[in-house]
Design a protein around this motif. Structure first.
Motif, PDB file in Angstrom:
ATOM      1  N   LEU A   4     -15.489   0.574   4.733  1.00  8.58           N
ATOM      2  CA  LEU A   4     -14.981   0.368   3.708  1.00  8.58           C
ATOM      3  C   LEU A   4     -13.702  -0.747   3.973  1.00  8.58           C
ATOM      4  O   LEU A   4     -12.741  -0.376   4.881  1.00  8.58           O
ATOM      5  CB  LEU A   4     -14.538   1.277   2.774  1.00  8.58           C
ATOM      6  N   VAL A   5     -13.758  -2.047   3.599  1.00  9.68           N
ATOM      7  CA  VAL A   5     -12.534  -2.762   3.861  1.00  9.68           C
ATOM      8  C   VAL A   5     -11.849  -3.172   2.712  1.00  9.68           C
ATOM      9  O   VAL A   5     -12.532  -4.163   1.755  1.00  9.68           O
ATOM     10  CB  VAL A   5     -12.662  -3.956   4.719  1.00  9.68           C
ATOM     11  N   GLU A   6     -10.643  -2.953   2.477  1.00  8.53           N
ATOM     12  CA  GLU A   6      -9.806  -3.160   1.227  1.00  8.53           C
ATOM     13  C   GLU A   6      -9.062  -4.418   1.452  1.00  8.53           C
ATOM     14  O   GLU A   6      -8.724  -4.824   2.705  1.00  8.53           O
ATOM     15  CB  GLU A   6      -8.865  -2.021   0.627  1.00  8.53           C
ATOM     16  N   SER A   7      -8.909  -5.331   0.194  1.00  3.37           N
ATOM     17  CA  SER A   7      -8.115  -6.593   0.051  1.00  3.37           C
ATOM     18  C   SER A   7      -7.547  -6.618  -1.063  1.00  3.37           C
ATOM     19  O   SER A   7      -7.988  -5.945  -1.856  1.00  3.37           O
ATOM     20  CB  SER A   7      -8.970  -7.611   0.818  1.00  3.37           C
ATOM     21  N   GLY A   8      -6.484  -7.526  -1.029  1.00  4.14           N
ATOM     22  CA  GLY A   8      -6.062  -7.853  -2.332  1.00  4.14           C
ATOM     23  C   GLY A   8      -4.772  -7.126  -2.821  1.00  4.14           C
ATOM     24  O   GLY A   8      -4.057  -7.655  -3.877  1.00  4.14           O
ATOM     25  N   ALA A  15       4.509  -5.618 -15.394  1.00  2.20           N
ATOM     26  CA  ALA A  15       3.629  -6.249 -16.643  1.00  2.20           C
ATOM     27  C   ALA A  15       2.808  -7.238 -15.901  1.00  2.20           C
ATOM     28  O   ALA A  15       1.892  -7.781 -16.769  1.00  2.20           O
ATOM     29  CB  ALA A  15       4.675  -6.803 -17.562  1.00  2.20           C
ATOM     30  N   GLY A  16       2.697  -7.498 -14.706  1.00  6.81           N
ATOM     31  CA  GLY A  16       1.620  -8.277 -13.960  1.00  6.81           C
ATOM     32  C   GLY A  16       0.572  -7.858 -13.868  1.00  6.81           C
ATOM     33  O   GLY A  16       0.272  -6.513 -14.000  1.00  6.81           O
ATOM     34  N   SER A  17      -0.306  -8.658 -12.908  1.00  7.56           N
ATOM     35  CA  SER A  17      -1.723  -8.339 -12.842  1.00  7.56           C
ATOM     36  C   SER A  17      -1.923  -8.434 -11.067  1.00  7.56           C
ATOM     37  O   SER A  17      -1.252  -9.280 -10.581  1.00  7.56           O
ATOM     38  CB  SER A  17      -2.644  -9.072 -13.530  1.00  7.56           C
ATOM     39  N   LEU A  18      -3.106  -7.507 -10.802  1.00 14.58           N
ATOM     40  CA  LEU A  18      -3.334  -7.627  -9.577  1.00 14.58           C
ATOM     41  C   LEU A  18      -5.073  -7.174  -9.440  1.00 14.58           C
ATOM     42  O   LEU A  18      -5.358  -6.333 -10.014  1.00 14.58           O
ATOM     43  CB  LEU A  18      -2.638  -6.664  -8.479  1.00 14.58           C
ATOM     44  N   ARG A  19      -5.520  -7.751  -8.461  1.00 17.05           N
ATOM     45  CA  ARG A  19      -6.889  -7.392  -8.049  1.00 17.05           C
ATOM     46  C   ARG A  19      -7.174  -7.009  -6.669  1.00 17.05           C
ATOM     47  O   ARG A  19      -6.812  -7.555  -5.706  1.00 17.05           O
ATOM     48  CB  ARG A  19      -7.900  -8.515  -8.565  1.00 17.05           C
ATOM     49  N   LEU A  20      -7.948  -5.708  -6.592  1.00 19.40           N
ATOM     50  CA  LEU A  20      -8.171  -5.194  -5.295  1.00 19.40           C
ATOM     51  C   LEU A  20      -9.607  -5.433  -5.176  1.00 19.40           C
ATOM     52  O   LEU A  20     -10.617  -5.419  -6.225  1.00 19.40           O
ATOM     53  CB  LEU A  20      -7.774  -3.750  -5.223  1.00 19.40           C
ATOM     54  N   SER A  21     -10.044  -5.520  -3.939  1.00 19.90           N
ATOM     55  CA  SER A  21     -11.478  -5.614  -3.516  1.00 19.90           C
ATOM     56  C   SER A  21     -11.740  -4.535  -2.180  1.00 19.90           C
ATOM     57  O   SER A  21     -10.917  -4.148  -1.530  1.00 19.90           O
ATOM     58  CB  SER A  21     -11.774  -7.024  -3.041  1.00 19.90           C
ATOM     59  N   LEU A  77     -10.878  -3.223  -8.362  1.00 20.12           N
ATOM     60  CA  LEU A  77      -9.888  -2.706  -9.270  1.00 20.12           C
ATOM     61  C   LEU A  77      -9.109  -3.584  -9.838  1.00 20.12           C
ATOM     62  O   LEU A  77      -8.158  -4.440  -9.158  1.00 20.12           O
ATOM     63  CB  LEU A  77      -9.090  -1.686  -8.372  1.00 20.12           C
ATOM     64  N   HIS A  78      -9.221  -3.750 -11.082  1.00 25.59           N
ATOM     65  CA  HIS A  78      -8.644  -4.844 -11.641  1.00 25.59           C
ATOM     66  C   HIS A  78      -7.442  -3.950 -12.621  1.00 25.59           C
ATOM     67  O   HIS A  78      -7.485  -3.239 -13.333  1.00 25.59           O
ATOM     68  CB  HIS A  78      -9.293  -5.486 -12.872  1.00 25.59           C
ATOM     69  N   GLN A 113      -8.979   1.669   4.800  1.00 25.36           N
ATOM     70  CA  GLN A 113      -7.621   1.674   5.537  1.00 25.36           C
ATOM     71  C   GLN A 113      -6.310   1.484   4.456  1.00 25.36           C
ATOM     72  O   GLN A 113      -5.093   1.884   5.043  1.00 25.36           O
ATOM     73  CB  GLN A 113      -7.520   0.594   6.674  1.00 25.36           C
ATOM     74  N   GLY A 114      -6.642   1.371   3.523  1.00 28.49           N
ATOM     75  CA  GLY A 114      -5.543   0.918   2.435  1.00 28.49           C
ATOM     76  C   GLY A 114      -5.179  -0.397   2.178  1.00 28.49           C
ATOM     77  O   GLY A 114      -5.147  -1.180   3.149  1.00 28.49           O
ATOM     78  N   THR A 115      -4.518  -0.324   1.210  1.00 27.60           N
ATOM     79  CA  THR A 115      -4.040  -1.768   0.768  1.00 27.60           C
ATOM     80  C   THR A 115      -2.717  -1.434   0.004  1.00 27.60           C
ATOM     81  O   THR A 115      -2.978  -0.635  -1.110  1.00 27.60           O
ATOM     82  CB  THR A 115      -4.726  -2.879   0.038  1.00 27.60           C
ATOM     83  N   GLN A 116      -1.329  -2.190   0.257  1.00 32.18           N
ATOM     84  CA  GLN A 116      -0.408  -1.555  -0.442  1.00 32.18           C
ATOM     85  C   GLN A 116      -0.290  -2.387  -1.696  1.00 32.18           C
ATOM     86  O   GLN A 116      -0.171  -3.656  -1.601  1.00 32.18           O
ATOM     87  CB  GLN A 116       0.921  -1.871   0.680  1.00 32.18           C
TER      88      GLN A 116
END
Length: 120
Positions: A4-8, A15-21, A77-78, A113-116
């Motif tokens: 599994l490889v996370e990014s984003g 109040a902002g937005s972020l998208r993880l993959s 993850l939106h 591995q996790g993404t901050q």
């Protein structure tokens, strides 16, 4: 073995937005996102069953969604309306052949591995 490889992840304002993959190297019936903030235990954020059913922690309901592209074995993850308390390391997880989401940390044998994510 599946990897599994996370990014984003990154820095975002309140109040902002972020998208993880999360890209999986193989078929993954059930996947989920967990997070761990400094000084706190890991907690389940959201999960998706093999039939597409989703579950969310109360703290993120109405703000986060967990879509999955089965054709590409990619989980997302939106995150919207982010709060400072969402600041954490986010992990993509998978639990072998199990098909249903389990919010307990020990149910998952494979972790990315996790993404901050930092919300300020």
């Amino acid at each position: 073995d599946v990897q599994l490889v996370e990014s984003g992840g990154g820095l975002v304002q309140t109040a902002g937005s972020l998208r993880l993959s999360c890209a999986a190297s193989g078929v993954t019936p059930c996947m989920a996102w967990f997070r761990q903030a400094p000084g706190k235990e890991r907690e389940g954020v959201a999960g998706i069953d093999s039939d597409g059913g989703t579950s969310y922690a109360d703290s993120v309901k109405g703000r986060f969604t967990i879509p999955k592209d089965n054709a590409k074995n990619t989980l997302f993850l939106h995150m919207n309306s982010l709060k400072t308390e969402d600041t954490a390391m986010y992990y993509c997880v998978q639990r072998g052949a199990y098909t249903d989401y389990d919010p307990r940390t020990y149910a998952y044998t494979l972790w990315g591995q996790g993404t901050q994510v930092t919300v300020s």
